[in-house]
Write a protein that holds these residues in place. Structure first.
Motif, mmCIF file in Angstrom:
data_model
loop_
_atom_site.group_PDB
_atom_site.id
_atom_site.type_symbol
_atom_site.label_atom_id
_atom_site.label_comp_id
_atom_site.label_asym_id
_atom_site.label_seq_id
_atom_site.Cartn_x
_atom_site.Cartn_y
_atom_site.Cartn_z
ATOM 1 N N ARG A 42 57.462 -21.358 96.952
ATOM 2 C CA ARG A 42 57.774 -22.102 95.701
ATOM 3 C C ARG A 42 58.594 -21.204 94.815
ATOM 4 N N LYS A 43 58.175 -19.881 94.775
ATOM 5 C CA LYS A 43 59.024 -19.063 93.934
ATOM 6 C C LYS A 43 60.279 -18.449 94.506
ATOM 7 N N ARG A 44 60.455 -18.703 96.056
ATOM 8 C CA ARG A 44 61.606 -18.491 96.560
ATOM 9 C C ARG A 44 62.618 -19.738 96.242
ATOM 10 N N LYS A 55 67.111 -22.025 93.545
ATOM 11 C CA LYS A 55 67.762 -23.177 92.513
ATOM 12 C C LYS A 55 68.364 -22.531 91.446
ATOM 13 N N SER A 56 67.916 -21.442 90.840
ATOM 14 C CA SER A 56 68.533 -20.764 90.002
ATOM 15 C C SER A 56 69.851 -19.964 89.937
ATOM 16 N N LEU A 106 75.543 -20.352 89.755
ATOM 17 C CA LEU A 106 77.157 -20.357 90.544
ATOM 18 C C LEU A 106 77.745 -21.540 90.151
ATOM 19 N N LEU A 107 77.182 -22.686 90.050
ATOM 20 C CA LEU A 107 77.718 -24.205 89.712
ATOM 21 C C LEU A 107 78.110 -23.993 88.303
#
Length: 127
Positions: free
Chosen positions: A101-103, A108-109, A114-115
């Motif tokens: 979950r941390k990975r 996602k962050s 980047l987006l």
């Protein structure tokens, strides 16, 4: 120690602690003085009469044996080992899930950052 000595079937009778041995082992334990011999004798008699046992151990003996005190030690050991292994497996699974979950959260962050970058910066940020 006396409880184990008197109620462990693996200890041979000639090696069992006697009342005199119990009293001798408790010599000078009260600020360098001795407890009353009548008290130590009474404690010894009570321990000899009734096994001191944890509730959990009694319940485990009842589950694996016929309900008598001192049930099958081998079966209890197997049950404890199985419980230990199950708990260990659960800890590993929980840890792996947390790390996964941390990975994902970290990935996602990174993608969100980047987006959010303008087009010219995002190209330079990529390898």
């Amino acid at each position: 120690m006396l409880n184990t000595d008197l109620h462990n079937p693996a200890i041979k009778e000639e090696h069992l602690m006697t009342k005199e041995g119990f009293i001798r082992n408790n010599h000078s334990i009260c600020d360098g003085g001795d407890l009353p011999q009548e008290l130590l004798s009474s404690i010894s008699d009570c321990i000899q009469k009734d096994l001191i046992s944890l509730k959990e151990d009694d319940e485990a003996r009842e589950r694996v044996g016929d309900g008598k005190k001192g049930g099958s030690d081998l079966e209890m050991d197997k049950e404890r080992e199985s419980n230990y292994q199950n708990e260990q497996d659960q800890i590993v699974w929980n840890t792996e899930s947390l790390l996964q979950r941390k990975r994902w959260s970290s990935m996602k962050s990174s993608w969100k950052m980047l987006l959010k970058m303008p087009q010219n910066q995002s190209k330079s940020a990529l390898p």
